[in-house]
Design an enzyme around this catalytic site. Structure first.
Site, PDB file in Angstrom:
ATOM      1  N   ARG A  55       0.805  -1.176  -0.048  1.00 26.85           N
ATOM      2  CA  ARG A  55       0.175  -0.118   0.047  1.00 26.85           C
ATOM      3  C   ARG A  55       0.840   1.255  -0.114  1.00 26.85           C
ATOM      4  O   ARG A  55       2.213   1.034   0.119  1.00 26.85           O
ATOM      5  CB  ARG A  55      -1.078  -0.123   0.975  1.00 26.85           C
ATOM      6  CG  ARG A  55      -0.575  -0.500   2.385  1.00 26.85           C
ATOM      7  CD  ARG A  55       0.497  -0.054   3.070  1.00 26.85           C
ATOM      8  NE  ARG A  55       0.485   1.126   3.321  1.00 26.85           N
ATOM      9  CZ  ARG A  55       1.279   2.144   3.442  1.00 26.85           C
ATOM     10  NH1 ARG A  55       2.685   1.679   3.455  1.00 26.85           N
ATOM     11  NH2 ARG A  55       1.095   3.506   3.613  1.00 26.85           N
ATOM     12  N   GLY A  56       0.308   2.521   0.040  1.00 25.36           N
ATOM     13  CA  GLY A  56       1.036   3.623  -0.316  1.00 25.36           C
ATOM     14  C   GLY A  56       1.174   3.815  -1.585  1.00 25.36           C
ATOM     15  O   GLY A  56       1.292   3.007  -2.710  1.00 25.36           O
ATOM     16  N   ALA A  57       0.925   5.027  -2.101  1.00 26.13           N
ATOM     17  CA  ALA A  57       0.538   5.530  -3.496  1.00 26.13           C
ATOM     18  C   ALA A  57       1.710   5.131  -4.396  1.00 26.13           C
ATOM     19  O   ALA A  57       1.291   4.076  -5.438  1.00 26.13           O
ATOM     20  CB  ALA A  57       0.093   6.897  -3.776  1.00 26.13           C
ATOM     21  N   ARG A  99      -8.091  -0.147  -6.245  1.00 21.97           N
ATOM     22  CA  ARG A  99      -8.071   0.967  -5.372  1.00 21.97           C
ATOM     23  C   ARG A  99      -8.384   2.162  -6.287  1.00 21.97           C
ATOM     24  O   ARG A  99      -7.414   2.572  -7.271  1.00 21.97           O
ATOM     25  CB  ARG A  99      -6.857   1.163  -4.220  1.00 21.97           C
ATOM     26  CG  ARG A  99      -6.688  -0.126  -3.581  1.00 21.97           C
ATOM     27  CD  ARG A  99      -5.781  -0.021  -2.258  1.00 21.97           C
ATOM     28  NE  ARG A  99      -6.317   0.815  -1.522  1.00 21.97           N
ATOM     29  CZ  ARG A  99      -5.653   1.418  -0.419  1.00 21.97           C
ATOM     30  NH1 ARG A  99      -4.287   1.090  -0.414  1.00 21.97           N
ATOM     31  NH2 ARG A  99      -6.145   2.257   0.395  1.00 21.97           N
ATOM     32  N   GLN A 209      -1.163   2.414  10.064  1.00 21.13           N
ATOM     33  CA  GLN A 209       0.035   2.128   9.226  1.00 21.13           C
ATOM     34  C   GLN A 209       1.268   3.198  10.171  1.00 21.13           C
ATOM     35  O   GLN A 209       2.385   2.781  10.056  1.00 21.13           O
ATOM     36  CB  GLN A 209      -0.336   2.816   8.119  1.00 21.13           C
ATOM     37  CG  GLN A 209      -1.311   2.258   7.136  1.00 21.13           C
ATOM     38  CD  GLN A 209      -2.584   2.514   7.231  1.00 21.13           C
ATOM     39  OE1 GLN A 209      -3.432   2.713   8.154  1.00 21.13           O
ATOM     40  NE2 GLN A 209      -3.329   2.167   6.236  1.00 21.13           N
ATOM     41  N   ASP A 250      -2.169  10.623  -1.503  1.00 24.85           N
ATOM     42  CA  ASP A 250      -2.435   9.713  -2.693  1.00 24.85           C
ATOM     43  C   ASP A 250      -2.945  10.431  -4.071  1.00 24.85           C
ATOM     44  O   ASP A 250      -2.856   9.740  -5.126  1.00 24.85           O
ATOM     45  CB  ASP A 250      -3.522   8.977  -2.173  1.00 24.85           C
ATOM     46  CG  ASP A 250      -3.369   8.003  -1.156  1.00 24.85           C
ATOM     47  OD1 ASP A 250      -2.735   8.385   0.009  1.00 24.85           O
ATOM     48  OD2 ASP A 250      -2.873   6.848  -1.500  1.00 24.85           O
ATOM     49  N   ASN A 260      -5.128  12.329   1.186  1.00 26.53           N
ATOM     50  CA  ASN A 260      -4.156  11.518   1.749  1.00 26.53           C
ATOM     51  C   ASN A 260      -4.924  10.864   3.105  1.00 26.53           C
ATOM     52  O   ASN A 260      -6.258  10.783   3.032  1.00 26.53           O
ATOM     53  CB  ASN A 260      -3.171  12.176   2.388  1.00 26.53           C
ATOM     54  CG  ASN A 260      -1.937  11.461   2.859  1.00 26.53           C
ATOM     55  OD1 ASN A 260      -1.543  10.749   2.411  1.00 26.53           O
ATOM     56  ND2 ASN A 260      -1.451  11.583   4.221  1.00 26.53           N
ATOM     57  N   LYS A 261      -4.374   9.742   3.630  1.00 27.34           N
ATOM     58  CA  LYS A 261      -5.060   8.908   4.649  1.00 27.34           C
ATOM     59  C   LYS A 261      -5.981   9.842   5.715  1.00 27.34           C
ATOM     60  O   LYS A 261      -5.564  10.706   5.963  1.00 27.34           O
ATOM     61  CB  LYS A 261      -3.743   8.108   5.360  1.00 27.34           C
ATOM     62  CG  LYS A 261      -4.455   7.438   6.364  1.00 27.34           C
ATOM     63  CD  LYS A 261      -5.323   6.241   5.834  1.00 27.34           C
ATOM     64  CE  LYS A 261      -4.910   5.459   4.885  1.00 27.34           C
ATOM     65  NZ  LYS A 261      -5.874   4.686   4.487  1.00 27.34           N
TER      66      LYS A 261
HETATM   67  O1  MRU Z   1      -4.390   3.273   2.593  1.00 27.51           O
HETATM   68  P1  MRU Z   1      -2.930   3.267   2.279  1.00 27.51           P
HETATM   69  O2  MRU Z   1      -2.258   2.589   3.645  1.00 27.51           O
HETATM   70  O3  MRU Z   1      -2.522   2.718   0.948  1.00 27.51           O
HETATM   71  O4  MRU Z   1      -2.911   4.784   2.508  1.00 27.51           O
HETATM   72  C1  MRU Z   1      -1.426   5.341   2.308  1.00 27.51           C
HETATM   73  C2  MRU Z   1      -1.557   6.931   2.713  1.00 27.51           C
HETATM   74  O5  MRU Z   1      -2.388   7.462   2.629  1.00 27.51           O
HETATM   75  C3  MRU Z   1      -0.186   7.498   2.394  1.00 27.51           C
HETATM   76  O6  MRU Z   1       0.293   8.634   3.113  1.00 27.51           O
HETATM   77  C4  MRU Z   1       0.068   7.979   0.836  1.00 27.51           C
HETATM   78  O7  MRU Z   1      -0.264   6.945   0.046  1.00 27.51           O
HETATM   79  C5  MRU Z   1       1.283   8.572   0.625  1.00 27.51           C
HETATM   80  S1  MRU Z   1       2.632   7.285   0.456  1.00 27.51           S
HETATM   81  C6  MRU Z   1       4.155   7.796  -0.108  1.00 27.51           C
END
Ligand code: MRU
Length: 361
Positions: A55-57, A99, A209, A250, A260-261
């Site tokens: 996960r993470g963009a 996603r 996370q 994201d 973002n999250k």
């Molecule tokens: O749901 P996730 O864990 O994929 O969410 C991730 C985030 O919100 C991160 O902050 C974002 O992707 C930036 S990653 C460099």
């Protein structure tokens, strides 16, 4: 202190290709187990993205690109047209459905499609040359991402003076990218330049996370980190314990609004109320010029259990519903600067953002 690695080359890695397989660290198991998945089917890669094994963009983008390469390698097609047809009709659509919010997913799939079209039209193209070319492109996306994170780190260096206490949310580190990280890349660069930096990681409900991943990877690099629950951030800012906030993204709209999250928006409001700078670190592949502002960013809604259950225990009555938006949108007006591999932009800034995409003269 040894120089922070953050790209896992020696000790661990986020994702890589090995002999026809996609290997990735299963982030669901951290910090208790460092277990790697070894995936041989496109659907396994898609499920790994959906279930947040990766996960993470930017990391999602890398995984999707590897998924396309895997689809090509697994296909029995002997003709170029048949292979292209399979990737177009099955592989890319399956990965696109995983996603909705992280635009890096779509960016990487579009780039793989463009590569496929170019290679398929090249003189002497064969199904095998297409397979090789798609794998090379996926590996380039991964390696570029690691290099871009280091550039983001350098671009953000001056934002983190010696002695800084940095609050971050979710995980925007090596685990969320090819390696090194975006928000945590800025932290790593400051530490590598010899500065004393301490990180406060929001635990980041509902899936922790911050606690599970950010704390894990920073502690692996011996970077000082403490975890606080999400609802402690306001108090800690009020007590003068936070010098700056750095988060990832994201998707960033053309005007600088940032998805973002979930919980990021609340942090930005708190930072504004306490006159604390609020920075967003992200590669250009996270900026979506097709979307004018944050209202157009699709927000993923995830399943009930992620809120209702923690550590195998149910926290609320079965008859009670939950709200589960996985992301929120921080208006550009609350963002002090966006840190990219091409430098800083200060929102609201549609012109400055558009200028990042102009070819360098
Ligand atoms: O749901 P996730 O864990 O994929 O969410 C991730 C985030 O919100 C991160 O902050 C974002 O992707 C930036 S990653 C460099």
């Amino acid at each position: 202190m040894t120089a922070p690695k953050g790209n896992g080359v020696e000790e661990w890695f986020t994702i890589r290709w090995v002999s026809g397989r996609v290997e990735m660290l299963d982030q669901r198991e951290l910090p208790n187990e460092e277990r790697y998945l070894s995936l041989t089917e496109v659907d396994e890669v898609a499920v790994a993205i959906e279930e947040l094994a990766i996960r993470g963009a930017p990391a999602i983008g890398c995984a999707a690109a590897m998924g396309v390469a895997l689809g090509a390698w697994r296909s029995d097609a002997r003709e170029v047209a048949a292979l292209v047809g399979e990737i177009e009709s099955q592989v890319i659509p399956r990965l696109r459905r995983t996603r909705p919010t992280a635009v890096n997913l779509f960016w990487a799939l579009d780039r793989m499609r463009e590569t496929m079209t170019r290679l398929a039209g090249a003189p002497g193209a064969s199904a095998d040359s297409l397979r090789e070319g798609l794998l090379a492109e996926a590996e380039t996306i991964l390696e570029d991402d690691k290099a871009i994170c280091r550039e983001i780190g350098q671009a953000g260096l001056d934002l983190v003076p010696d002695g800084s206490r940095v609050l971050t949310h979710c995980n925007a580190g090596a685990l969320a990218t090819g390696g090194y990280g975006t928000a945590l890349g800025v932290v790593r660069a400051a530490v590598e330049s010899g500065r004393d930096v301490r990180v406060l990681a929001d635990e980041t409900r509902p899936l922790f996370q911050g606690a599970r991943l950010t704390a894990w990877e920073l502690s692996r690099d011996s970077i000082p980190v403490e975890v606080c629950t999400d609802n402690m951030a306001g108090y800690l800012m009020q007590q003068g314990e936070v010098d700056l906030v750095v988060v990832g993204a994201d998707r960033i709209a053309a005007n600088g609004d940032v998805a973002n999250k979930i919980g990021t928006y609340a942090l930005a409001v708190l930072a504004h109320a306490h006159s604390i700078p609020f920075y967003v670190a992200a590669p250009l592949s996270t900026i979506d010029l097709q979307i004018a502002d944050g209202a157009g960013i699709p927000i993923e809604i995830r399943g009930r259990d992620e809120v209702a259950r923690v550590g195998g225990r149910t926290l609320l009555p079965d008859t009670v519903g939950v709200r589960q938006p996985a992301f929120d949108v921080t208006p550009a007006s609350l963002v002090t600067a966006i840190v990219t591999e091409k430098g800083l932009v200060k929102p609201p800034c549609p012109e400055a953002i558009a200028a990042l995409f102009q070819p360098e003269s």
